[in-house]
Design a protein around this motif. Structure first.
Motif, short mmCIF file in Angstrom:
data_model
loop_
_atom_site.label_atom_id
_atom_site.label_comp_id
_atom_site.label_asym_id
_atom_site.label_seq_id
_atom_site.Cartn_x
_atom_site.Cartn_y
_atom_site.Cartn_z
N VAL A 155 -12.26 29.34 21.65
CA VAL A 155 -13.07 28.66 22.68
C VAL A 155 -12.53 28.95 24.07
O VAL A 155 -13.29 29.22 25.01
CB VAL A 155 -13.10 27.14 22.40
CG1 VAL A 155 -13.76 26.40 23.58
CG2 VAL A 155 -13.83 26.85 21.12
N ILE A 156 -11.21 28.93 24.20
CA ILE A 156 -10.59 29.19 25.51
C ILE A 156 -10.79 30.64 25.92
O ILE A 156 -11.02 30.95 27.10
CB ILE A 156 -9.10 28.83 25.47
CG1 ILE A 156 -8.92 27.32 25.20
CG2 ILE A 156 -8.39 29.24 26.76
CD1 ILE A 156 -7.48 26.91 25.00
N ALA A 157 -10.70 31.55 24.97
CA ALA A 157 -10.81 32.98 25.29
C ALA A 157 -12.23 33.36 25.69
O ALA A 157 -12.43 34.31 26.45
CB ALA A 157 -10.36 33.83 24.10
N PHE A 158 -13.23 32.62 25.18
CA PHE A 158 -14.63 32.89 25.50
C PHE A 158 -15.24 31.67 26.20
O PHE A 158 -16.02 30.93 25.59
CB PHE A 158 -15.42 33.24 24.24
CG PHE A 158 -15.05 34.53 23.60
CD1 PHE A 158 -15.72 35.70 23.94
CD2 PHE A 158 -14.02 34.60 22.66
CE1 PHE A 158 -15.38 36.91 23.34
CE2 PHE A 158 -13.67 35.80 22.07
CZ PHE A 158 -14.35 36.96 22.42
N PRO A 159 -14.88 31.43 27.46
CA PRO A 159 -15.40 30.26 28.16
C PRO A 159 -16.92 30.32 28.31
O PRO A 159 -17.49 31.37 28.60
CB PRO A 159 -14.71 30.33 29.53
CG PRO A 159 -14.33 31.76 29.69
CD PRO A 159 -14.04 32.28 28.32
N GLY A 160 -17.56 29.20 28.06
CA GLY A 160 -19.02 29.16 28.14
C GLY A 160 -19.72 29.72 26.93
O GLY A 160 -20.96 29.73 26.89
N ARG A 161 -18.97 30.18 25.93
CA ARG A 161 -19.57 30.74 24.71
C ARG A 161 -18.96 30.06 23.49
O ARG A 161 -18.29 30.70 22.66
CB ARG A 161 -19.35 32.24 24.65
CG ARG A 161 -19.92 33.05 25.80
CD ARG A 161 -21.43 32.94 25.90
NE ARG A 161 -22.11 33.42 24.71
CZ ARG A 161 -22.56 34.67 24.58
NH1 ARG A 161 -22.39 35.54 25.58
NH2 ARG A 161 -23.19 35.04 23.48
N PRO A 162 -19.16 28.74 23.32
CA PRO A 162 -18.57 28.05 22.16
C PRO A 162 -19.13 28.56 20.84
O PRO A 162 -18.52 28.37 19.79
CB PRO A 162 -18.94 26.58 22.39
CG PRO A 162 -20.15 26.63 23.27
CD PRO A 162 -19.96 27.83 24.16
N GLU A 163 -20.31 29.21 20.89
CA GLU A 163 -20.89 29.73 19.65
C GLU A 163 -20.02 30.81 19.01
O GLU A 163 -20.13 31.07 17.81
CB GLU A 163 -22.29 30.26 19.91
CG GLU A 163 -22.36 31.46 20.84
CD GLU A 163 -22.50 31.06 22.31
OE1 GLU A 163 -22.94 31.91 23.11
OE2 GLU A 163 -22.18 29.90 22.63
N MET A 164 -19.16 31.44 19.81
CA MET A 164 -18.27 32.45 19.24
C MET A 164 -17.28 31.80 18.28
O MET A 164 -17.02 32.32 17.18
CB MET A 164 -17.52 33.19 20.34
CG MET A 164 -16.49 34.19 19.83
SD MET A 164 -17.19 35.53 18.82
CE MET A 164 -17.63 36.69 20.12
N ALA A 165 -16.72 30.63 18.64
CA ALA A 165 -15.80 29.92 17.75
C ALA A 165 -16.54 29.43 16.50
O ALA A 165 -16.00 29.50 15.38
CB ALA A 165 -15.14 28.76 18.48
N VAL A 166 -17.77 28.94 16.69
CA VAL A 166 -18.56 28.48 15.54
C VAL A 166 -18.85 29.65 14.60
O VAL A 166 -18.68 29.54 13.37
CB VAL A 166 -19.87 27.83 16.01
CG1 VAL A 166 -20.75 27.47 14.81
CG2 VAL A 166 -19.58 26.59 16.85
N ALA A 167 -19.27 30.76 15.16
CA ALA A 167 -19.57 31.93 14.34
C ALA A 167 -18.33 32.43 13.62
O ALA A 167 -18.40 32.84 12.45
CB ALA A 167 -20.16 33.03 15.22
N ARG A 168 -17.20 32.40 14.30
CA ARG A 168 -15.96 32.86 13.66
C ARG A 168 -15.60 31.97 12.48
O ARG A 168 -15.24 32.47 11.40
CB ARG A 168 -14.82 32.86 14.68
CG ARG A 168 -13.49 33.31 14.08
CD ARG A 168 -12.37 33.34 15.08
NE ARG A 168 -11.24 34.07 14.53
CZ ARG A 168 -10.11 34.31 15.18
NH1 ARG A 168 -9.98 33.91 16.44
NH2 ARG A 168 -9.13 34.98 14.60
N GLY A 169 -15.67 30.65 12.66
CA GLY A 169 -15.35 29.74 11.58
C GLY A 169 -16.29 29.88 10.39
O GLY A 169 -15.85 29.92 9.24
#
Length: 336
Positions: A155-169
């Motif tokens: 989440v911190i590495a991709f600010p404004g793109r929380p969907e990246m953390a969701v997709a990763r999980g």
């Protein structure tokens, strides 16, 4: 005085006194290397002046520094599981049906704030304690990718793109569960060859704990060094211009970052920041980088070979790579 006729010439000769056989192990090899480094430090210092060797040294040390704390954490937790946790606990903690135990073990990875270096010895200890290999392998793959520290770093590495953390999980959990079920279907027990462990039952709890720690450090730590050296070598050999040319092709960019994740062998706590820096690549290809890396990389393959055996690693790693590549691409196309 003994006469010759009184001697029993048919008696077997007295057995020689057993002497403890000395074998050269990894500890002795490491000590010898340290002595050589001290003796030839001036000559080696001159060699490291080169730019490529400096890069190699930096990457090699960085991989070890990133991985060592989590390896120690994993080894300690593995020893606790082996010594202090009774076998009956796992029978109660996980569903009895193996197919249901796999997703339960995968979700258990949320509770472990570590990286892939720690999950390998823990998975080996779980198998020794009676956990079905399919569930232990699902935990091995899920723990480094879906724990809170890794997802927060994403989440911190991709600010404004929380969907990246969701997709990763989501993608990582799918891969872990799929590989666990695949092992139930196609896996063979003889493919897993855990190294000989010291007999812990005859020792006190404290001595058994330290014996298990020493054993896992010698096995997993040695292969970690080999993997780190391989990753550093790849970092020096692969030109950056190749990455830029691959980023322009949608299909090749996904495959390229998947292969790059294997070669770079970055710890899962830090790989999100590397993926964020690869801005020339699409979000989907960077997601594949984040899904593949914690499950298949050079140091992880080396450690799996050391803990579970080469027959296991050479089958499990390629299958995991294909699953992570396919599922990561599919989830990225839907969520990103």
């Amino acid at each position: 005085m003994t006469r010759l006729q009184d001697i029993d010439w048919t008696a077997s000769p007295s057995p020689p006194v057993d002497k403890k056989e000395r074998k050269i192990g990894s500890l002795e090899v490491l000590a010898a290397l340290l002595v050589l480094l001290v003796l030839f430090r001036e000559q080696l210092a001159g060699l490291v002046d080169g730019a490529r060797l400096q890069t190699w040294t930096t990457v090699f040390v960085s991989v070890l520094v990133q991985a060592a704390p989590f390896l120690v954490f994993g080894v300690a937790l593995s020893a606790i599981i082996a010594v202090f946790v009774p076998r009956s606990f796992w029978a109660k903690a996980l569903p009895k049906h193996p197919a249901l135990a796999v997703p339960a073990a995968g979700l258990a990875g949320v509770a472990l704030p570590g990286c892939e270096c720690g999950s390998v010895p823990i998975a080996g200890s779980l198998i020794r304690r009676g956990v079905t290999p399919a569930a232990a392998l699902a935990f091995l793959l899920a723990a480094p990718a879906i724990n809170p520290i890794v997802l927060t770093a994403t989440v911190i590495a991709f600010p404004g793109r929380p969907e990246m953390a969701v997709a990763r999980g989501v993608a990582s959990l799918f891969v872990a569960v799929l590989m666990g079920w695949l092992w139930l279907r196609l896996g063979k027990q003889e493919w897993i060859k855990l190294p000989h462990r010291p007999e812990l039952d005859d020792l006190s709890k404290g001595r058994a704990f330290w014996a298990a720690c020493r054993h896992d450090v010698m096995h997993a730590g040695g292969f970690l060094v080999i993997g780190a050296a391989a990753a550093a070598t790849i970092n020096v050999i692969v030109p950056e211009s190749w990455l830029q040319s691959l980023a322009d092709n949608a299909v090749l960019s996904v495959i390229a970052l998947a292969v790059l994740a294997v070669l770079l062998s970055i710890c899962s706590e830090a790989d999100a920041f590397v993926a964020a820096s690869l801005s020339q690549f699409s979000m989907t290809s960077r997601l594949v980088f984040l899904v593949v890396g914690p499950m298949v990389d050079l140091k992880l393959i080396s450690m799996q070979a050391g803990v579970f055996g080469r027959r296991f690693a050479f089958r499990f790693a390629p299958a995991t790579f294909v699953a992570a590549l396919g599922i990561g691409t599919g989830v990225g196309a839907i969520l990103l």
